[in-house]
Design a protein around this motif. Structure first.
Motif, mmCIF file in Angstrom:
data_model
loop_
_atom_site.group_PDB
_atom_site.id
_atom_site.type_symbol
_atom_site.label_atom_id
_atom_site.label_comp_id
_atom_site.label_asym_id
_atom_site.label_seq_id
_atom_site.Cartn_x
_atom_site.Cartn_y
_atom_site.Cartn_z
ATOM 1 N N PHE A 1 0.805 -1.221 0.000
ATOM 2 C CA PHE A 1 0.000 0.000 0.000
ATOM 3 C C PHE A 1 0.841 1.276 0.000
ATOM 4 O O PHE A 1 0.319 2.363 -0.242
ATOM 5 C CB PHE A 1 -0.951 0.000 1.204
ATOM 6 N N GLY A 2 2.138 1.182 0.287
ATOM 7 C CA GLY A 2 3.019 2.332 0.173
ATOM 8 C C GLY A 2 2.935 3.302 1.331
ATOM 9 O O GLY A 2 2.382 3.020 2.385
ATOM 10 N N GLY A 3 3.483 4.519 1.086
ATOM 11 C CA GLY A 3 3.608 5.513 2.144
ATOM 12 C C GLY A 3 2.440 6.466 2.279
ATOM 13 O O GLY A 3 2.453 7.345 3.136
ATOM 14 N N GLY A 4 1.418 6.333 1.408
ATOM 15 C CA GLY A 4 0.233 7.177 1.516
ATOM 16 C C GLY A 4 0.555 8.654 1.490
ATOM 17 O O GLY A 4 1.305 9.139 0.649
ATOM 18 N N ALA A 5 0.010 9.395 2.443
ATOM 19 C CA ALA A 5 0.190 10.847 2.481
ATOM 20 C C ALA A 5 1.634 11.259 2.732
ATOM 21 O O ALA A 5 2.010 12.407 2.477
ATOM 22 C CB ALA A 5 -0.713 11.445 3.561
ATOM 23 N N ASN A 6 2.463 10.326 3.231
ATOM 24 C CA ASN A 6 3.869 10.645 3.485
ATOM 25 C C ASN A 6 4.721 10.596 2.228
ATOM 26 O O ASN A 6 5.873 11.012 2.246
ATOM 27 C CB ASN A 6 4.438 9.665 4.521
ATOM 28 N N ASP A 7 4.181 10.057 1.145
ATOM 29 C CA ASP A 7 4.913 9.975 -0.113
ATOM 30 C C ASP A 7 4.952 11.359 -0.758
ATOM 31 O O ASP A 7 3.907 11.982 -0.986
ATOM 32 C CB ASP A 7 4.233 8.971 -1.054
ATOM 33 N N GLU B 1 -1.287 8.213 -3.489
ATOM 34 C CA GLU B 1 -2.723 8.054 -3.689
ATOM 35 C C GLU B 1 -3.069 6.696 -4.289
ATOM 36 O O GLU B 1 -4.108 6.110 -3.974
ATOM 37 C CB GLU B 1 -3.250 9.173 -4.591
ATOM 38 N N LEU B 2 -2.202 6.196 -5.158
ATOM 39 C CA LEU B 2 -2.436 4.889 -5.776
ATOM 40 C C LEU B 2 -2.529 3.807 -4.708
ATOM 41 O O LEU B 2 -3.466 2.995 -4.697
ATOM 42 C CB LEU B 2 -1.312 4.563 -6.755
ATOM 43 N N GLY B 3 -1.557 3.799 -3.799
ATOM 44 C CA GLY B 3 -1.556 2.795 -2.743
ATOM 45 C C GLY B 3 -2.749 2.930 -1.827
ATOM 46 O O GLY B 3 -3.356 1.926 -1.427
ATOM 47 N N ALA B 4 -3.106 4.171 -1.493
ATOM 48 C CA ALA B 4 -4.249 4.387 -0.606
ATOM 49 C C ALA B 4 -5.547 3.934 -1.261
ATOM 50 O O ALA B 4 -6.408 3.318 -0.616
ATOM 51 C CB ALA B 4 -4.324 5.870 -0.234
ATOM 52 N N HIS B 5 -5.703 4.221 -2.556
ATOM 53 C CA HIS B 5 -6.904 3.801 -3.278
ATOM 54 C C HIS B 5 -6.995 2.285 -3.354
ATOM 55 O O HIS B 5 -8.056 1.688 -3.142
ATOM 56 C CB HIS B 5 -6.897 4.405 -4.680
ATOM 57 N N PHE B 6 -5.855 1.652 -3.621
ATOM 58 C CA PHE B 6 -5.847 0.197 -3.703
ATOM 59 C C PHE B 6 -6.180 -0.430 -2.354
ATOM 60 O O PHE B 6 -6.914 -1.427 -2.273
ATOM 61 C CB PHE B 6 -4.485 -0.282 -4.193
ATOM 62 N N ALA B 7 -5.681 0.160 -1.275
ATOM 63 C CA ALA B 7 -5.988 -0.347 0.059
ATOM 64 C C ALA B 7 -7.492 -0.325 0.318
ATOM 65 O O ALA B 7 -8.050 -1.253 0.921
ATOM 66 C CB ALA B 7 -5.256 0.479 1.115
#
Length: 456
Positions: free
Chosen positions: A240-246, A253-259
Protein backbone atom coordinates in the motif's frame (compact mmCIF):
# COMPACT_ATOMS: atom_id res chain seq x y z
CA UNK A 1 40.82 15.65 -23.87
CA UNK A 2 37.37 14.66 -25.13
CA UNK A 3 37.56 16.29 -28.58
CA UNK A 4 36.36 13.89 -31.25
CA UNK A 5 35.10 11.25 -28.83
CA UNK A 6 32.27 9.07 -30.06
CA UNK A 7 29.83 7.66 -27.49
CA UNK A 8 27.52 4.76 -28.37
CA UNK A 9 24.25 4.89 -26.44
CA UNK A 10 22.12 1.75 -26.38
CA UNK A 11 18.42 2.61 -26.19
CA UNK A 12 16.43 5.64 -27.33
CA UNK A 13 14.12 5.87 -24.36
CA UNK A 14 13.96 8.95 -22.11
CA UNK A 15 17.28 8.19 -20.40
CA UNK A 16 19.08 7.20 -23.61
CA UNK A 17 17.96 10.42 -25.32
CA UNK A 18 18.99 12.44 -22.27
CA UNK A 19 22.40 10.78 -22.43
CA UNK A 20 22.72 11.80 -26.08
CA UNK A 21 21.76 15.38 -25.23
CA UNK A 22 24.41 15.61 -22.51
CA UNK A 23 27.06 13.97 -24.70
CA UNK A 24 26.29 16.38 -27.54
CA UNK A 25 26.33 19.37 -25.18
CA UNK A 26 29.82 18.31 -24.12
CA UNK A 27 31.04 18.53 -27.72
CA UNK A 28 31.20 14.77 -28.25
CA UNK A 29 29.38 12.69 -30.87
CA UNK A 30 26.58 10.38 -29.72
CA UNK A 31 25.32 7.41 -31.71
CA UNK A 32 21.98 6.17 -30.37
CA UNK A 33 21.09 2.56 -31.18
CA UNK A 34 17.40 1.70 -30.74
CA UNK A 35 16.08 -1.83 -31.26
CA UNK A 36 12.53 -0.63 -31.91
CA UNK A 37 11.20 1.12 -35.01
CA UNK A 38 10.90 4.47 -33.20
CA UNK A 39 12.42 6.29 -30.26
CA UNK A 40 10.62 5.51 -27.04
CA UNK A 41 9.61 2.04 -28.22
CA UNK A 42 9.24 0.61 -24.71
CA UNK A 43 7.23 3.62 -23.54
CA UNK A 44 4.78 2.87 -26.35
CA UNK A 45 4.02 -0.44 -24.66
CA UNK A 46 2.76 1.31 -21.52
CA UNK A 47 1.51 4.59 -22.92
CA UNK A 48 -1.88 4.13 -21.23
CA UNK A 49 -0.21 4.42 -17.80
CA UNK A 50 -0.04 7.67 -15.87
CA UNK A 51 3.37 8.43 -14.37
CA UNK A 52 3.77 8.86 -10.61
CA UNK A 53 5.92 11.95 -11.06
CA UNK A 54 4.88 15.29 -12.62
CA UNK A 55 6.49 16.86 -15.68
CA UNK A 56 9.07 18.73 -13.59
CA UNK A 57 10.74 15.38 -12.85
CA UNK A 58 10.42 13.89 -16.34
CA UNK A 59 12.19 16.44 -18.54
CA UNK A 60 15.98 16.35 -18.63
CA UNK A 61 17.66 19.75 -18.50
CA UNK A 62 20.08 19.20 -21.39
CA UNK A 63 17.21 17.78 -23.47
CA UNK A 64 15.12 20.87 -22.69
CA UNK A 65 17.98 23.08 -23.86
CA UNK A 66 18.06 21.18 -27.16
CA UNK A 67 14.31 21.55 -27.54
CA UNK A 68 14.12 25.26 -26.75
CA UNK A 69 15.22 26.56 -30.23
CA UNK A 70 12.53 24.41 -31.90
CA UNK A 71 9.71 26.42 -30.34
CA UNK A 72 8.89 23.58 -27.95
CA UNK A 73 6.45 24.49 -25.21
CA UNK A 74 7.48 23.05 -21.87
CA UNK A 75 4.54 21.22 -20.23
CA UNK A 76 3.04 22.40 -16.96
CA UNK A 77 5.60 21.16 -14.41
CA UNK A 78 2.92 20.14 -11.91
CA UNK A 79 0.84 17.95 -14.25
CA UNK A 80 1.24 14.15 -14.21
CA UNK A 81 1.61 12.88 -17.80
CA UNK A 82 0.62 9.53 -19.23
CA UNK A 83 3.09 7.51 -21.26
CA UNK A 84 1.33 8.71 -24.41
CA UNK A 85 1.75 12.35 -23.37
CA UNK A 86 5.40 11.72 -22.52
CA UNK A 87 5.86 10.45 -26.07
CA UNK A 88 3.88 13.17 -27.81
CA UNK A 89 5.11 16.18 -25.86
CA UNK A 90 8.68 15.22 -25.07
CA UNK A 91 10.24 12.08 -26.56
CA UNK A 92 9.02 12.50 -30.15
CA UNK A 93 9.94 16.20 -30.44
CA UNK A 94 13.33 15.48 -28.88
CA UNK A 95 14.00 12.61 -31.29
CA UNK A 96 12.70 14.27 -34.46
CA UNK A 97 13.04 18.07 -34.13
CA UNK A 98 16.47 18.51 -32.56
CA UNK A 99 19.98 17.57 -33.75
CA UNK A 100 19.44 14.18 -32.12
CA UNK A 101 17.44 13.14 -35.19
CA UNK A 102 20.72 12.77 -37.08
CA UNK A 103 22.32 10.41 -34.54
CA UNK A 104 19.46 7.99 -33.77
CA UNK A 105 19.47 4.66 -35.58
CA UNK A 106 16.18 2.82 -35.18
CA UNK A 107 15.47 -0.89 -35.82
CA UNK A 108 19.08 -1.45 -34.83
CA UNK A 109 19.35 -4.16 -32.19
CA UNK A 110 22.68 -4.48 -30.39
CA UNK A 111 23.77 -8.11 -30.36
CA UNK A 112 27.25 -7.82 -28.82
CA UNK A 113 29.68 -5.34 -27.28
CA UNK A 114 33.39 -5.85 -26.77
CA UNK A 115 36.82 -4.26 -27.09
CA UNK A 116 38.16 -4.22 -30.64
CA UNK A 117 40.82 -6.90 -30.92
CA UNK A 118 40.55 -7.95 -27.26
CA UNK A 119 38.61 -10.85 -25.85
CA UNK A 120 37.46 -10.64 -22.25
CA UNK A 121 40.55 -12.41 -20.89
CA UNK A 122 43.15 -10.14 -22.54
CA UNK A 123 44.32 -7.18 -20.44
CA UNK A 124 47.49 -5.49 -21.72
CA UNK A 125 46.54 -2.47 -23.84
CA UNK A 126 42.82 -3.10 -23.32
CA UNK A 127 41.93 0.39 -22.13
CA UNK A 128 43.32 1.98 -25.26
CA UNK A 129 41.17 -0.16 -27.57
CA UNK A 130 37.89 1.23 -28.86
CA UNK A 131 34.62 -0.49 -28.12
CA UNK A 132 33.20 -2.64 -30.90
CA UNK A 133 29.40 -2.76 -31.10
CA UNK A 134 27.64 -5.34 -33.25
CA UNK A 135 24.13 -4.44 -34.43
CA UNK A 136 21.45 -6.15 -36.46
CA UNK A 137 19.20 -4.08 -38.71
CA UNK A 138 17.14 -4.56 -41.87
CA UNK A 139 20.26 -4.61 -43.99
CA UNK A 140 21.92 -7.29 -41.88
CA UNK A 141 24.76 -7.18 -39.34
CA UNK A 142 26.77 -4.00 -38.82
CA UNK A 143 29.82 -3.16 -36.72
CA UNK A 144 30.41 0.23 -35.08
CA UNK A 145 33.27 1.56 -32.98
CA UNK A 146 33.12 4.05 -30.13
CA UNK A 147 35.31 5.52 -27.41
CA UNK A 148 32.68 4.93 -24.73
CA UNK A 149 29.39 3.08 -24.32
CA UNK A 150 26.33 3.93 -22.21
CA UNK A 151 23.90 1.01 -21.95
CA UNK A 152 20.46 2.54 -21.31
CA UNK A 153 18.53 -0.27 -22.98
CA UNK A 154 16.18 -0.77 -20.04
CA UNK A 155 14.56 -4.00 -18.87
CA UNK A 156 11.08 -3.90 -20.44
CA UNK A 157 11.83 -6.76 -22.85
CA UNK A 158 12.96 -9.04 -20.00
CA UNK A 159 10.05 -9.51 -17.56
CA UNK A 160 10.43 -11.84 -14.62
CA UNK A 161 8.49 -15.11 -14.95
CA UNK A 162 5.59 -16.28 -12.79
CA UNK A 163 7.57 -18.95 -10.96
CA UNK A 164 8.21 -18.06 -7.32
CA UNK A 165 11.84 -19.17 -7.44
CA UNK A 166 12.75 -16.88 -10.33
CA UNK A 167 12.38 -19.72 -12.79
CA UNK A 168 9.60 -20.11 -15.34
CA UNK A 169 6.65 -21.88 -13.69
CA UNK A 170 5.89 -25.36 -14.96
CA UNK A 171 3.52 -24.94 -17.91
CA UNK A 172 4.04 -21.16 -18.12
CA UNK A 173 5.42 -21.18 -21.66
CA UNK A 174 2.70 -23.54 -22.87
CA UNK A 175 0.03 -21.18 -21.50
CA UNK A 176 1.57 -18.07 -23.08
CA UNK A 177 -1.57 -17.14 -25.04
CA UNK A 178 -3.43 -16.47 -21.79
CA UNK A 179 -0.60 -14.75 -19.93
CA UNK A 180 0.31 -11.04 -20.09
CA UNK A 181 3.41 -9.45 -18.58
CA UNK A 182 3.89 -5.97 -17.19
CA UNK A 183 0.81 -3.74 -17.23
CA UNK A 184 -1.65 -4.49 -20.05
CA UNK A 185 -4.12 -1.84 -21.24
CA UNK A 186 -7.10 -3.34 -19.42
CA UNK A 187 -9.45 -0.40 -20.00
CA UNK A 188 -8.28 0.38 -23.53
CA UNK A 189 -7.07 -1.65 -26.47
CA UNK A 190 -7.03 -4.94 -24.51
CA UNK A 191 -10.41 -4.47 -22.87
CA UNK A 192 -12.08 -7.30 -24.78
CA UNK A 193 -9.45 -9.73 -23.57
CA UNK A 194 -10.28 -9.13 -19.89
CA UNK A 195 -13.93 -7.99 -19.79
CA UNK A 196 -16.23 -10.53 -18.15
CA UNK A 197 -13.29 -12.77 -17.20
CA UNK A 198 -11.70 -14.00 -13.99
CA UNK A 199 -8.26 -12.40 -14.08
CA UNK A 200 -5.42 -13.21 -11.70
CA UNK A 201 -2.71 -10.60 -11.22
CA UNK A 202 0.56 -11.82 -9.72
CA UNK A 203 2.83 -9.26 -8.06
CA UNK A 204 2.98 -6.62 -5.35
CA UNK A 205 4.47 -3.59 -7.10
CA UNK A 206 2.97 -0.56 -8.82
CA UNK A 207 2.23 -2.42 -12.07
CA UNK A 208 0.26 -5.11 -10.24
CA UNK A 209 -1.64 -2.56 -8.17
CA UNK A 210 -2.43 -0.39 -11.20
CA UNK A 211 -3.71 -3.38 -13.15
CA UNK A 212 -5.91 -4.54 -10.27
CA UNK A 213 -7.35 -1.03 -9.92
CA UNK A 214 -8.19 -1.01 -13.64
CA UNK A 215 -9.77 -4.46 -13.34
CA UNK A 216 -12.03 -3.29 -10.50
CA UNK A 217 -13.12 -0.38 -12.72
CA UNK A 218 -13.79 -2.85 -15.53
CA UNK A 219 -15.78 -5.04 -13.13
CA UNK A 220 -18.07 -2.08 -12.40
CA UNK A 221 -18.67 -1.69 -16.13
CA UNK A 222 -18.83 -5.33 -17.24
CA UNK A 223 -20.46 -8.08 -15.18
CA UNK A 224 -18.45 -11.22 -14.69
CA UNK A 225 -15.11 -9.44 -14.44
CA UNK A 226 -13.39 -10.76 -11.33
CA UNK A 227 -9.96 -9.46 -10.22
CA UNK A 228 -7.86 -11.86 -8.12
CA UNK A 229 -4.64 -10.74 -6.48
CA UNK A 230 -1.99 -13.44 -6.18
CA UNK A 231 0.57 -12.33 -3.62
CA UNK A 232 3.72 -14.29 -2.86
CA UNK A 233 4.13 -12.61 0.52
CA UNK A 234 1.75 -12.91 3.45
CA UNK A 235 1.15 -9.22 4.26
CA UNK A 236 -0.91 -7.34 1.63
CA UNK A 237 -0.45 -4.04 3.51
CA UNK A 238 3.20 -3.88 2.43
CA UNK A 239 2.00 -3.05 -1.09
CA UNK A 240 0.00 0.00 0.00
CA UNK A 241 3.02 2.33 0.17
CA UNK A 242 3.61 5.51 2.14
CA UNK A 243 0.23 7.18 1.52
CA UNK A 244 0.19 10.85 2.48
CA UNK A 245 3.87 10.64 3.49
CA UNK A 246 4.91 9.98 -0.11
CA UNK A 247 6.29 13.18 -1.65
CA UNK A 248 5.03 12.01 -5.06
CA UNK A 249 1.33 12.44 -4.37
CA UNK A 250 0.09 10.28 -7.25
CA UNK A 251 2.17 7.33 -6.02
CA UNK A 252 0.86 7.71 -2.48
CA UNK A 253 -2.72 8.05 -3.69
CA UNK A 254 -2.44 4.89 -5.78
CA UNK A 255 -1.56 2.79 -2.74
CA UNK A 256 -4.25 4.39 -0.61
CA UNK A 257 -6.90 3.80 -3.28
CA UNK A 258 -5.85 0.20 -3.70
CA UNK A 259 -5.99 -0.35 0.06
CA UNK A 260 -9.62 0.81 0.04
CA UNK A 261 -10.48 -1.61 -2.78
CA UNK A 262 -8.92 -4.50 -0.91
CA UNK A 263 -10.64 -3.42 2.30
CA UNK A 264 -14.03 -3.39 0.59
CA UNK A 265 -13.46 -6.88 -0.90
CA UNK A 266 -13.57 -5.63 -4.48
CA UNK A 267 -10.36 -7.57 -5.04
CA UNK A 268 -10.07 -11.22 -4.06
CA UNK A 269 -6.79 -11.60 -2.18
CA UNK A 270 -4.78 -14.82 -2.24
CA UNK A 271 -1.79 -14.10 -0.02
CA UNK A 272 1.08 -16.50 0.55
CA UNK A 273 0.64 -17.80 -3.00
CA UNK A 274 4.00 -18.76 -4.58
CA UNK A 275 3.19 -19.95 -8.11
CA UNK A 276 4.78 -23.27 -9.03
CA UNK A 277 2.69 -24.64 -11.91
CA UNK A 278 0.18 -23.53 -14.54
CA UNK A 279 -2.02 -26.00 -16.37
CA UNK A 280 -4.75 -25.57 -18.98
CA UNK A 281 -8.15 -27.21 -19.02
CA UNK A 282 -11.36 -26.33 -20.87
CA UNK A 283 -9.86 -23.05 -22.09
CA UNK A 284 -8.98 -21.87 -18.58
CA UNK A 285 -5.84 -21.73 -16.44
CA UNK A 286 -5.28 -23.53 -13.16
CA UNK A 287 -2.58 -21.69 -11.24
CA UNK A 288 -1.17 -23.70 -8.37
CA UNK A 289 1.35 -23.38 -5.56
CA UNK A 290 2.58 -26.92 -6.19
CA UNK A 291 2.91 -29.26 -9.14
CA UNK A 292 1.22 -31.87 -6.96
CA UNK A 293 -2.53 -31.96 -6.31
CA UNK A 294 -2.10 -31.05 -2.63
CA UNK A 295 -1.24 -27.36 -3.20
CA UNK A 296 -3.57 -24.36 -3.29
CA UNK A 297 -4.90 -23.31 -6.67
CA UNK A 298 -7.14 -20.82 -8.45
CA UNK A 299 -8.85 -21.24 -11.81
CA UNK A 300 -8.97 -18.15 -14.05
CA UNK A 301 -9.36 -17.09 -17.66
CA UNK A 302 -6.29 -14.83 -17.80
CA UNK A 303 -3.11 -14.28 -15.81
CA UNK A 304 -1.17 -11.02 -15.61
CA UNK A 305 2.39 -11.48 -14.38
CA UNK A 306 3.62 -8.22 -12.85
CA UNK A 307 6.62 -9.50 -10.92
CA UNK A 308 9.16 -6.99 -12.16
CA UNK A 309 11.92 -7.13 -14.72
CA UNK A 310 15.54 -8.19 -15.02
CA UNK A 311 18.40 -6.85 -17.18
CA UNK A 312 19.39 -8.56 -20.41
CA UNK A 313 23.14 -9.05 -20.04
CA UNK A 314 23.49 -11.58 -22.86
CA UNK A 315 25.07 -9.16 -25.35
CA UNK A 316 27.61 -7.96 -22.76
CA UNK A 317 29.38 -11.28 -22.27
CA UNK A 318 32.71 -9.82 -23.54
CA UNK A 319 32.54 -6.74 -21.31
CA UNK A 320 34.19 -6.83 -17.90
CA UNK A 321 31.22 -6.18 -15.65
CA UNK A 322 31.30 -5.82 -11.88
CA UNK A 323 27.74 -6.55 -10.76
CA UNK A 324 26.20 -7.55 -7.46
CA UNK A 325 25.54 -11.31 -7.69
CA UNK A 326 22.01 -11.00 -6.31
CA UNK A 327 20.65 -7.69 -7.60
CA UNK A 328 22.66 -7.62 -10.86
CA UNK A 329 23.31 -3.89 -10.37
CA UNK A 330 26.75 -2.25 -10.24
CA UNK A 331 28.40 -3.25 -6.97
CA UNK A 332 28.60 0.32 -5.65
CA UNK A 333 24.92 0.95 -6.36
CA UNK A 334 23.46 -2.38 -5.25
CA UNK A 335 23.59 -1.72 -1.45
CA UNK A 336 21.55 1.45 -1.94
CA UNK A 337 18.69 -0.29 -3.77
CA UNK A 338 18.77 -3.86 -2.42
CA UNK A 339 15.16 -4.67 -1.43
CA UNK A 340 16.54 -7.12 1.13
CA UNK A 341 17.84 -4.09 3.02
CA UNK A 342 15.33 -1.34 2.22
CA UNK A 343 12.69 -0.45 -0.34
CA UNK A 344 13.10 3.32 -0.65
CA UNK A 345 12.40 4.90 -4.02
CA UNK A 346 14.38 7.86 -2.67
CA UNK A 347 17.79 6.29 -3.26
CA UNK A 348 20.29 9.12 -3.14
CA UNK A 349 21.53 10.61 -6.44
CA UNK A 350 24.49 8.79 -7.93
CA UNK A 351 26.48 8.87 -11.14
CA UNK A 352 29.59 7.78 -12.99
CA UNK A 353 31.47 6.64 -9.90
CA UNK A 354 28.83 4.07 -9.00
CA UNK A 355 27.91 3.07 -12.55
CA UNK A 356 31.30 2.66 -14.26
CA UNK A 357 32.46 -0.88 -14.98
CA UNK A 358 35.88 -2.53 -15.04
CA UNK A 359 36.09 -1.89 -18.79
CA UNK A 360 36.89 1.82 -18.60
CA UNK A 361 34.42 3.85 -20.64
CA UNK A 362 31.50 1.45 -20.26
CA UNK A 363 28.54 2.46 -18.09
CA UNK A 364 25.13 1.07 -17.21
CA UNK A 365 22.41 3.73 -16.87
CA UNK A 366 18.68 4.07 -16.43
CA UNK A 367 16.51 1.29 -15.09
CA UNK A 368 18.97 -1.32 -16.38
CA UNK A 369 21.49 -0.04 -13.85
CA UNK A 370 19.06 -1.09 -11.09
CA UNK A 371 19.29 -4.73 -12.17
CA UNK A 372 16.45 -6.62 -10.51
CA UNK A 373 15.65 -3.91 -7.98
CA UNK A 374 12.32 -2.04 -8.30
CA UNK A 375 11.24 1.59 -7.85
CA UNK A 376 13.32 3.45 -10.41
CA UNK A 377 12.55 7.11 -11.08
CA UNK A 378 13.24 8.71 -14.48
CA UNK A 379 14.91 11.72 -12.94
CA UNK A 380 17.42 9.40 -11.30
CA UNK A 381 18.41 8.26 -14.78
CA UNK A 382 18.80 11.86 -15.95
CA UNK A 383 21.21 12.58 -13.10
CA UNK A 384 23.11 9.39 -13.92
CA UNK A 385 23.74 10.32 -17.56
CA UNK A 386 24.59 13.93 -16.74
CA UNK A 387 27.35 12.63 -14.50
CA UNK A 388 28.45 9.96 -16.99
CA UNK A 389 28.74 12.43 -19.87
CA UNK A 390 30.87 14.70 -17.68
CA UNK A 391 33.06 11.75 -16.73
CA UNK A 392 33.62 10.71 -20.35
CA UNK A 393 34.48 14.31 -21.20
CA UNK A 394 37.08 14.35 -18.43
CA UNK A 395 35.22 16.82 -16.20
CA UNK A 396 35.64 14.85 -12.97
CA UNK A 397 34.37 17.68 -10.76
CA UNK A 398 31.05 17.85 -12.62
CA UNK A 399 30.81 14.06 -12.64
CA UNK A 400 31.09 13.97 -8.85
CA UNK A 401 28.73 16.91 -8.27
CA UNK A 402 25.14 16.19 -7.21
CA UNK A 403 22.51 18.19 -9.10
CA UNK A 404 19.33 16.45 -8.01
CA UNK A 405 17.14 16.19 -4.92
CA UNK A 406 14.86 13.16 -4.90
CA UNK A 407 11.38 13.09 -3.34
CA UNK A 408 10.84 10.66 -0.48
CA UNK A 409 8.48 7.68 -0.69
CA UNK A 410 7.27 7.96 2.89
CA UNK A 411 8.02 4.31 3.56
CA UNK A 412 11.20 2.30 3.90
CA UNK A 413 11.95 -1.33 4.64
CA UNK A 414 15.24 -1.66 6.47
CA UNK A 415 16.80 -5.07 6.89
CA UNK A 416 13.42 -6.65 6.21
CA UNK A 417 11.57 -4.55 8.81
CA UNK A 418 8.91 -2.13 7.66
CA UNK A 419 9.84 1.38 8.74
CA UNK A 420 6.56 3.15 7.94
CA UNK A 421 6.24 6.94 7.95
CA UNK A 422 8.83 7.36 10.68
CA UNK A 423 11.41 5.95 8.31
CA UNK A 424 11.04 8.66 5.71
CA UNK A 425 14.33 10.22 4.81
CA UNK A 426 16.18 6.91 5.06
CA UNK A 427 17.80 7.10 1.69
CA UNK A 428 17.57 10.71 0.56
CA UNK A 429 20.21 13.39 0.71
CA UNK A 430 23.38 14.18 -1.20
CA UNK A 431 26.01 11.72 -2.33
CA UNK A 432 28.53 10.70 0.30
CA UNK A 433 32.18 9.73 0.03
CA UNK A 434 31.30 6.14 0.94
CA UNK A 435 29.59 4.82 -2.20
CA UNK A 436 27.81 2.10 -0.20
CA UNK A 437 26.15 4.56 2.21
CA UNK A 438 22.55 5.55 1.52
CA UNK A 439 22.40 8.66 3.73
CA UNK A 440 24.38 10.66 6.27
CA UNK A 441 23.26 8.50 9.19
CA UNK A 442 24.14 5.34 7.29
CA UNK A 443 27.61 6.65 6.44
CA UNK A 444 28.27 7.43 10.09
CA UNK A 445 26.98 4.02 11.10
CA UNK A 446 29.22 2.30 8.58
CA UNK A 447 32.25 4.18 9.88
CA UNK A 448 31.32 2.87 13.32
CA UNK A 449 31.24 -0.68 11.99
CA UNK A 450 27.46 -1.15 11.93
CA UNK A 451 26.34 -3.83 9.47
CA UNK A 452 23.30 -3.65 7.20
CA UNK A 453 21.55 -0.43 6.21
CA UNK A 454 22.81 1.37 9.29
CA UNK A 455 20.32 4.25 9.21
CA UNK A 456 17.64 2.72 11.39
Amino acid sequence: MHAGKTVAIIGAGPVGLAAAAHVMERGMTPIVLEAGPEAGHSVRQWQHVQLFSPWEYNVDKAAARLLAPTGWNSPDPHVYPTGAELLERYIEPLATKTPLRDVIRTSCRVTAVGRAGFDKAKTKGREQAKFEIRCQNGKGPETLRADAVIDASGTWASPNPAGAGGLVALGEREAAERISYGMPDVLGKERARFAGKAVAVLGAGHSAIGTLIDLTALAQQTSGTRPIWLLRGTDPAKAFGGGANDKLAARGELGAHFASLVGSSQVQVEAGFPVAAITQADGRLRIATSSASCGRSVVVDELVVATGFRPDLSFLSEIRLRLDPAIEAPVALAPLIDPNEHSCGTVRPHGARELAQDDAGFYLAGIKSYGRAPTFLMMTGYEQVRSIAADIAGDKAAAARVELELPETGVCTRGGVEGGPAASGCCGGPAKQDASACCAADESAKKAGVAGCGCS
